[in-house]
Structures are given as C-alpha cells and as structure tokens.
Design an enzyme around this catalytic site. Structure first.
Site, PDB file in Angstrom:
ATOM      1  CE1 TYR A 217     -16.904  13.015 -15.143  1.00  0.00           C
ATOM      2  CE2 TYR A 217     -16.319  12.942 -12.823  1.00  0.00           C
ATOM      3  CZ  TYR A 217     -16.708  12.304 -13.977  1.00  0.00           C
ATOM      4  OH  TYR A 217     -16.898  10.947 -13.970  1.00  0.00           O
TER       5      TYR A 217
ATOM      6  NE  ARG B 168      -2.760   0.440   3.454  1.00  0.00           N
ATOM      7  CZ  ARG B 168      -2.026   0.621   4.555  1.00  0.00           C
ATOM      8  NH1 ARG B 168      -1.295   1.712   4.704  1.00  0.00           N
ATOM      9  NH2 ARG B 168      -2.029  -0.278   5.515  1.00  0.00           N
TER      10      ARG B 168
ATOM     11  CG  ASP C 220     -10.161  17.348 -13.787  1.00  0.00           C
ATOM     12  OD1 ASP C 220      -9.472  16.767 -14.645  1.00  0.00           O
ATOM     13  OD2 ASP C 220     -11.231  16.881 -13.342  1.00  0.00           O
TER      14      ASP C 220
ATOM     15  CE  LYS D 284     -12.920   9.355 -17.637  1.00  0.00           C
ATOM     16  NZ  LYS D 284     -13.240  10.582 -16.909  1.00  0.00           N
TER      17      LYS D 284
HETATM   18  C1  LIG Z   1     -13.758  10.938 -15.608  1.00  0.00           C
HETATM   19  C2  LIG Z   1     -13.405  12.247 -15.002  1.00  0.00           C
HETATM   20  C3  LIG Z   1     -13.151  12.362 -13.629  1.00  0.00           C
HETATM   21  C4  LIG Z   1     -13.277  11.182 -12.675  1.00  0.00           C
HETATM   22  O1  LIG Z   1     -12.304  10.209 -12.899  1.00  0.00           O
HETATM   23  P1  LIG Z   1     -12.542   8.629 -12.626  1.00  0.00           P
HETATM   24  O2  LIG Z   1     -11.268   8.037 -13.099  1.00  0.00           O
HETATM   25  O3  LIG Z   1     -13.739   8.224 -13.404  1.00  0.00           O
HETATM   26  O4  LIG Z   1     -12.749   8.486 -11.157  1.00  0.00           O
HETATM   27  C5  LIG Z   1     -12.779  13.603 -13.139  1.00  0.00           C
HETATM   28  N1  LIG Z   1     -12.700  14.686 -13.943  1.00  0.00           N
HETATM   29  C6  LIG Z   1     -12.953  14.618 -15.264  1.00  0.00           C
HETATM   30  C7  LIG Z   1     -12.858  15.854 -16.090  1.00  0.00           C
HETATM   31  C8  LIG Z   1     -13.315  13.408 -15.843  1.00  0.00           C
HETATM   32  O5  LIG Z   1     -13.598  13.338 -17.145  1.00  0.00           O
END
Ligand SMILES: *Cc1c(COP(=O)(O)O)cnc(C)c1O
Length: 379
Positions: A98, A46, A170, A195
């Site tokens: 988001y 961990r 982000d 993503k």
């Molecule tokens: C998908 C997404 C998230 C969340 O991420 P996960 O990997 O699904 O937990 C946060 N911010 C944006 C802009 C996203 O597209």
C-alpha cells in the site's frame, strides 16, 4: 462464539447505569476520582475511554487475539508498530505494498535509521534469501492493492519464526471475516478500520491486534505516549459498522465474484485480476487461508490507454470515482493516476499496473444494477 455472533456481542455489555443496549459515546476528556488514585479504571481519555475499550475488546475477539489497540487511522496503527523497532533494525515487506505504508517506511523511518527492503513475497523462498542480521520485522499485505496478489501467510510466518523475527499482517483487504492471520502464525494484525470494518465510508481509524502480552503492553504504552487515539464518536460508529461486517463482506464477495466473471468474458477487457479465478497465482493458498475471495476486482482494457480508461471511469453512475474501499457503496478507481501516481511508470508496468488498469471496490448493491452500470460505461 462464532464470527456472526462475535461481531454483535464480543466485548460489548449493556451500559450498567441505564441498560442501553448500544455502547454509549463517552464524550469526556477526564474522569472524577473519589480520592487521588481512587477511580473506576479511567483517569484521562487519551489513556482510556470506555467506548474505545469496548471496540478494542470486540476487535481482539474478531481476530482471535487477546489484545486490541485502536488508533486514529490505519497509518497511525502502522506507525505504532514500527515504533516497536529501533535505529539499525530492518523491515522486509512486499514490493507492491500500500502506497501510504511504503511512504511511511521510506520517507519517514529511513531518517530514523530504520531501513526497509521490498521483495516479492508471493514466493516465500524469496524471504529466506533476503533476511539479514538486522531484520526484525516482516510486513505482509494480502491480498495486495491493486493487483490482488496473495501471500502465503503461514509459509512466511514459519520462515520468520525460524529466524526469531516478528511478522505483521495488514489485513485491511480481507477483513477479519475472511482471514485471521494470528491463526496462521502471525504475531500482529493491523487494520485500516476505515475500510471494511467501518464499512460505511464515514470514519477514518486503525487497529492493531495481538495475543503477545509483551507486544501489547508496549503498543498500549506507545498509544498513550504518542497519543494518536480515535475519539469516542468514531469508536461508536466503528462498533455500529462492525455489527454487520459478516453480512456486508459476504455480499461484496458474492457481487465481486459475478462481476469478475462478467469482466473476464467482456470483449473490451484484456486482463481481470481476481483471486477467485482457479488459474490466478496462489489461488489455492487464497482458498485455504481465506473464507472467500474478497470484494476487490481489478482489470485493464484491450485499448490500453489512459483515455480509454478515463471513458469508463467517468461514465459509471453507481460506481463512484473515489479513493478508498470497503464501504457499502461501490467505488471505481484508476491506480496509475490516483493511489499509485508517485510510482514511476516503468515500475508500475513491471507488476502489471498498466495505464488502463481500473480497480473496483464492489459494494453491497444489487449486482444486476452494478453490471448494467459497468456495461453502459463500456459502450
Ligand atoms: C487505507 C489503507 C491503509 C491506511 O489506512 P488509513 O486508515 O487510510 O490511514 C493501510 N493499508 C491498506 C491496505 C489500506 O488500504
């Protein structure tokens, strides 16, 4: 090292025990010690794992940061950042955040006394007026989902700095290939690595990058204390996906550019949202802070109904109807009924998110086939 070299080499060494060029998957929960405390830097998985360490060092390099910290999802990464705050502190963020991030801030953290304000950050002057005595964190997302609004990262960071407030970006939609917020003054960058970073729709993961040692030490402490760490298999898949990040994202950008222009000229399309259009709000800022305009395009229909949208959504074959984005395969989605279904209709309409709005995550297929697929679905 330039970006296209970093994705393949930064933080990654051939395995010293075998010479394996690919970072091994260290599938272990613990590490043998010669005597209590006498170990090779790894005690319990961990806390540290060599596959994860390679990924964390690679990600730090991609964002021009010093420290990378990986999490089991993008939301776990955000959760760790919000845990830097304490009860009574306030967050300011964009009003088209988001959905999952909005839910975390409101439905989870309100109960712990951390409150959030959501304002239009596409006009930086709005921030100056919103900052209060308890504001401790500015949370930027750019470009946003699904309207692709662009926020001037440097302008927001300059205002935040003058007030001694931390800024987080982000950077999921841009990826580190297109945009590096730390260079523009941000303190922390967060990714849903699920993503573009992973890029093959086969891993859920998150990451945080910073150059601030104090913040990094606190985040490593939170990572270990709360335990939302990614497993070694997923770290391996992430490292493999990242090796082609620059190639994939550039192809997505090139395809998206052609599709956006084709959509804008189509007689069934009302509005096309794409930051690469010269008349798009903050186009010049986008051009200055990003290498290209990204692989996301949204549009709505002249026949502005759910039924008309459904016809297009269910008639594409190459574009798969699914949530998520940033993979090699093209996806099509309907924010009003999928990602943004929890937002009241009047609120959605105010920001242009109409009943027929369709969002595309443009993949790396041949663009002629993608355009033909959309064309047939419009018939
Ligand atoms: C998908 C997404 C998230 C969340 O991420 P996960 O990997 O699904 O937990 C946060 N911010 C944006 C802009 C996203 O597209």
């Amino acid at each position: 090292m330039k970006f296209g070299t970093k994705v393949i080499h930064a933080g990654i060494e051939p395995d010293p025990s075998s010479g394996a060029i690919m970072t091994p998957i260290f599938q272990t929960s613990t590490y043998v010690q010669d005597a209590p405390g006498d170990h090779k830097g790894f005690e319990y998985a961990r806390t540290q794992n060599p596959t994860r360490t390679a990924l964390e060092n690679n990600l730090a390099a991609l964002e021009n940061g010093k420290y990378g910290i990986c999490f089991a999802s993008g939301m776990a990464a955000m959760d760790a950042i919000v845990k830097l705050l304490k009860s009574g502190d306030e967050v300011i963020s964009t009003n088209d955040l988001y959905g999952g991030s909005y839910r975390l801030l409101t439905k989870v953290y309100n109960a712990f006394g951390i409150h959030s304000k959501f304002i239009d950050l596409t006009t930086p002057a709005n921030l100056e007026n919103a900052i209060g005595d308890n504001t401790r964190l500015i949370w930027i997302e750019t470009p946003t989902n699904p309207m692709l609004n662009v926020v001037d990262i440097k302008a927001i960071c300059d205002i935040a700095k003058a007030h001694g407030i931390m800024t987080v970006v982000d950077n999921t939609f841009a990826s580190p290939y297109l945009q590096n917020p730390l260079n523009l003054g941000a303190d922390v960058v967060m990714h849903s690595s699920t993503k573009y970073l992973g890029g093959h729709s086969d891993v859920v993961q998150g990451a945080v990058i910073t150059s601030n040692k104090e913040v990094a030490d606190r985040l490593y402490f939170i990572q270990n204390s709360t335990g939302a760490v990614p497993g070694p298999q997923d770290c391996f898949l992430m490292l493999r996906g990242i090796k082609t990040l620059h190639l994939r994202v550039q192809r997505s950008c090139d395809n998206a550019r052609k599709i956006a222009h084709w959509l804008r000229d189509h007689d069934k399309v009302a509005n096309t949202y794409y930051p690469g259009f010269e008349d798009f709000k903050n186009h010049d800022i986008c051009k200055a802070q990003m290498r290209d305009f990204g692989g996301m395009v949204s549009f709505d229909l002249k026949e502005n109904t759910l039924e008309a949208a459904n016809k297009v959504l269910s008639n594409t074959h190459l574009f798969s109807l699914a949530e998520s984005l940033g993979g090699v395969e093209s996806l099509i989605g309907h924010p009003a009924s999928m990602t943004h279904a929890s937002i009241p209709r009047e609120e959605r309409l105010k920001v242009g998110l109409t009943d027929s709005l369709i969002r595309l995550s443009v993949g790396v297929e041949d663009v002629d086939d993608l355009i033909a697929d959309l064309g047939a679905a419009f018939q």
